[in-house]
Design an enzyme around this catalytic site. Sequence first.
Site, PDB file in Angstrom:
ATOM      1  N   CYS A  69       4.970  -3.445  15.594  1.00 32.92           N
ATOM      2  CA  CYS A  69       5.888  -3.835  14.513  1.00 32.92           C
ATOM      3  C   CYS A  69       6.364  -2.680  13.642  1.00 32.92           C
ATOM      4  O   CYS A  69       7.535  -2.320  13.672  1.00 32.92           O
ATOM      5  CB  CYS A  69       5.228  -4.898  13.648  1.00 32.92           C
ATOM      6  SG  CYS A  69       4.764  -6.342  14.605  1.00 32.92           S
TER       7      CYS A  69
ATOM      8  N   THR B 235      11.735 -10.789  14.524  1.00 31.00           N
ATOM      9  CA  THR B 235      12.259  -9.764  13.606  1.00 31.00           C
ATOM     10  C   THR B 235      13.544  -9.209  14.202  1.00 31.00           C
ATOM     11  O   THR B 235      13.522  -8.629  15.282  1.00 31.00           O
ATOM     12  CB  THR B 235      11.220  -8.647  13.434  1.00 31.00           C
ATOM     13  OG1 THR B 235      10.029  -9.236  12.939  1.00 31.00           O
ATOM     14  CG2 THR B 235      11.708  -7.573  12.478  1.00 31.00           C
TER      15      THR B 235
ATOM     16  N   ALA C 207      -5.715   6.610   4.301  1.00 33.05           N
ATOM     17  CA  ALA C 207      -5.165   7.755   5.021  1.00 33.05           C
ATOM     18  C   ALA C 207      -5.898   7.916   6.351  1.00 33.05           C
ATOM     19  O   ALA C 207      -7.046   7.536   6.482  1.00 33.05           O
ATOM     20  CB  ALA C 207      -5.325   9.008   4.175  1.00 33.05           C
ATOM     21  N   GLY C 208      -5.215   8.503   7.315  1.00 33.29           N
ATOM     22  CA  GLY C 208      -5.842   8.708   8.620  1.00 33.29           C
ATOM     23  C   GLY C 208      -4.802   9.120   9.633  1.00 33.29           C
ATOM     24  O   GLY C 208      -3.883   9.873   9.303  1.00 33.29           O
TER      25      GLY C 208
HETATM   26  C1  UGA Z   1       2.432  -5.665  10.260  1.00 33.36           C
HETATM   27  C2  UGA Z   1       2.574  -6.223   8.836  1.00 33.36           C
HETATM   28  O1  UGA Z   1       1.433  -5.866   8.070  1.00 33.36           O
HETATM   29  C3  UGA Z   1       2.719  -7.757   8.872  1.00 33.36           C
HETATM   30  O2  UGA Z   1       2.916  -8.251   7.570  1.00 33.36           O
HETATM   31  C4  UGA Z   1       3.904  -8.106   9.764  1.00 33.36           C
HETATM   32  O3  UGA Z   1       4.075  -9.510   9.885  1.00 33.36           O
HETATM   33  C5  UGA Z   1       3.696  -7.528  11.148  1.00 33.36           C
HETATM   34  O4  UGA Z   1       3.543  -6.100  11.058  1.00 33.36           O
HETATM   35  C6  UGA Z   1       4.888  -7.860  11.986  1.00 33.36           C
HETATM   36  O5  UGA Z   1       5.980  -7.371  11.696  1.00 33.36           O
HETATM   37  O6  UGA Z   1       4.775  -8.705  12.883  1.00 33.36           O
HETATM   38  P1  UGA Z   1       0.396  -5.516  12.011  1.00 33.36           P
HETATM   39  O7  UGA Z   1       1.358  -4.799  12.918  1.00 33.36           O
HETATM   40  O8  UGA Z   1      -0.475  -6.588  12.550  1.00 33.36           O
HETATM   41  O9  UGA Z   1       1.215  -6.190  10.786  1.00 33.36           O
HETATM   42  O10 UGA Z   1      -0.562  -4.414  11.409  1.00 33.36           O
HETATM   43  P2  UGA Z   1      -0.903  -3.803   9.978  1.00 33.36           P
HETATM   44  O11 UGA Z   1      -2.124  -4.433   9.460  1.00 33.36           O
HETATM   45  O12 UGA Z   1       0.290  -3.788   9.114  1.00 33.36           O
HETATM   46  O13 UGA Z   1      -1.261  -2.313  10.395  1.00 33.36           O
HETATM   47  C7  UGA Z   1      -0.264  -1.481  10.994  1.00 33.36           C
HETATM   48  C8  UGA Z   1      -0.801  -0.102  11.243  1.00 33.36           C
HETATM   49  O14 UGA Z   1      -0.994   0.580  10.015  1.00 33.36           O
HETATM   50  C9  UGA Z   1      -2.159  -0.035  11.964  1.00 33.36           C
HETATM   51  O15 UGA Z   1      -2.068   0.960  12.970  1.00 33.36           O
HETATM   52  C10 UGA Z   1      -3.129   0.343  10.863  1.00 33.36           C
HETATM   53  O16 UGA Z   1      -4.230   1.067  11.370  1.00 33.36           O
HETATM   54  C11 UGA Z   1      -2.258   1.216   9.988  1.00 33.36           C
HETATM   55  N1  UGA Z   1      -2.711   1.301   8.576  1.00 33.36           N
HETATM   56  C12 UGA Z   1      -2.728   0.185   7.811  1.00 33.36           C
HETATM   57  C13 UGA Z   1      -3.063   2.526   8.051  1.00 33.36           C
HETATM   58  O17 UGA Z   1      -3.035   3.564   8.740  1.00 33.36           O
HETATM   59  N2  UGA Z   1      -3.452   2.598   6.731  1.00 33.36           N
HETATM   60  C14 UGA Z   1      -3.486   1.512   5.945  1.00 33.36           C
HETATM   61  O18 UGA Z   1      -3.843   1.643   4.755  1.00 33.36           O
HETATM   62  C15 UGA Z   1      -3.134   0.263   6.490  1.00 33.36           C
END
Ligand code: UGA
Length: 445
Positions: A269, A129, A261-262
Amino acid sequence: MALKITVIGTGYLGATHAAAMAELGFEVLGLDVVPEKIEMLAAGRVPMYEPGLEELLAKHVAGIEGSSGRLRFTTSWEEVGEFGDVHFVCVNTPQKHGEYACDMSYVDAAFASLAPQLKDGALVVGKSTVPVGSADRLARLLAEQAPVGVELAWNPEFLREGFAVQDTLHPDRIVVGLESERAEKLMREVYATPVAEGSPFVVTDFPTAELVKTSANSFLATKISFINAMAEVCEAAGGDVVKLAEAIGYDERIGKKFLRAGIGFGGGCLPKDIRAFMARAGELGADQALTFLREVDSINMRRRGHMVELARDAVGGDSFLGKRVAVLGATFKPDSDDVRDSPALNVAGQIHLQGGQVTVYDPKGMANARRLFPTLGYADSALEAVRGADVVLHLTEWREFRELDPAELGAETSSRIILDGRNALDAEAWREAGWTYRAMGRPRA
Ligand code: UGA
């Protein structure tokens, strides 16, 4: 002849990509500059926790009994250059110390090492990225330092940790920035299997490909901060953000996903990508377009502070001195051992710095958490972590925590107060077992 593929950098992205390319039938050579990582991978072991990855590696790493033998690892740039027709650059681009901008030094070093070793006609594919404009700059570098006919493509990665294998083998979409028909033909050959299965293949120019990645992560971050802003309003107005998210999510234009939410988003990332995006937009004179991301970031960071306040309230209001706080969860999300910019550890650290006696337990993140925050207390199980606790904080929504028996835990704690920072526990079950259950953005019972 089938294409030979190399993968430069073997972190979450590179290790998964290398194994996936072998699964798709290619001969693959992975390179990392850290010899210990290469030794582990060559033995079929993964330097991090990612469900399904170790199995996929074992299926393909040369020298492992019963494997296809299509996947090998090296630390030699020369070997990589000689071997590969297509080279995926998967090194990381962390946030620069003390700045919002992204640190391109690993990408630049990889291109500088790779360029002189490449074969005529090789295709280099950037996956890291990067700030928009990097691909143009790196294409010029290749033109100067690589043999004639070497080309660049930019192919951002959208995998989620915890689902990396599935996301790589069956991507939602494949986005490729490129400048020639030949590069497109090669990329279509690499991704023939997922495209045949229905993954859309989107061809763009370089800047658009780079922007697709950062704008996708910005959108996801915005969605999370939106629902967390609603959680703040719900708390002020006595509403329930979980019901609200469900109700607005039925509108297909809004959708239910990413509305949990949380204590907000963390990881390697989303936080650094939105900051790097703001920094880059500033350099381009388009900073006004992204000022809303500053708000997205500050809503998100506020969540961590808010959880600390809720915990302080729960232990009596004034301070954490002499209070025992159990923290369930250390990783930034479940099914990962990644603690980079983890909201859970950040909250644990803040409480510790304010004098609380914090004990953390996480199913997979203990080693990384200990390394990052050696001064926190750690326990080997949830039951041990909550022993004598004045308050229990649920900060990463592992399945193991959802399956805990509130009555069994309640027998160990000093008071039965649980704060659910992920809105993921069964509130009724905890209340029935005599706990005070509080969540973020929801009314007190
Ligand atoms: C994120 C993106 O979702 C991927 O598509 C992307 O490829 C990746 O970054 C990257 O740039 O490499 P990731 O970091 O694995 O993926 O995690 P996510 O599933 O996106 O979650 C990120 C954070 O958001 C976590 O801390 C999760 O707990 C939080 N989250 C997620 C929430 O607080 N609420 C939600 O509804 C969803």
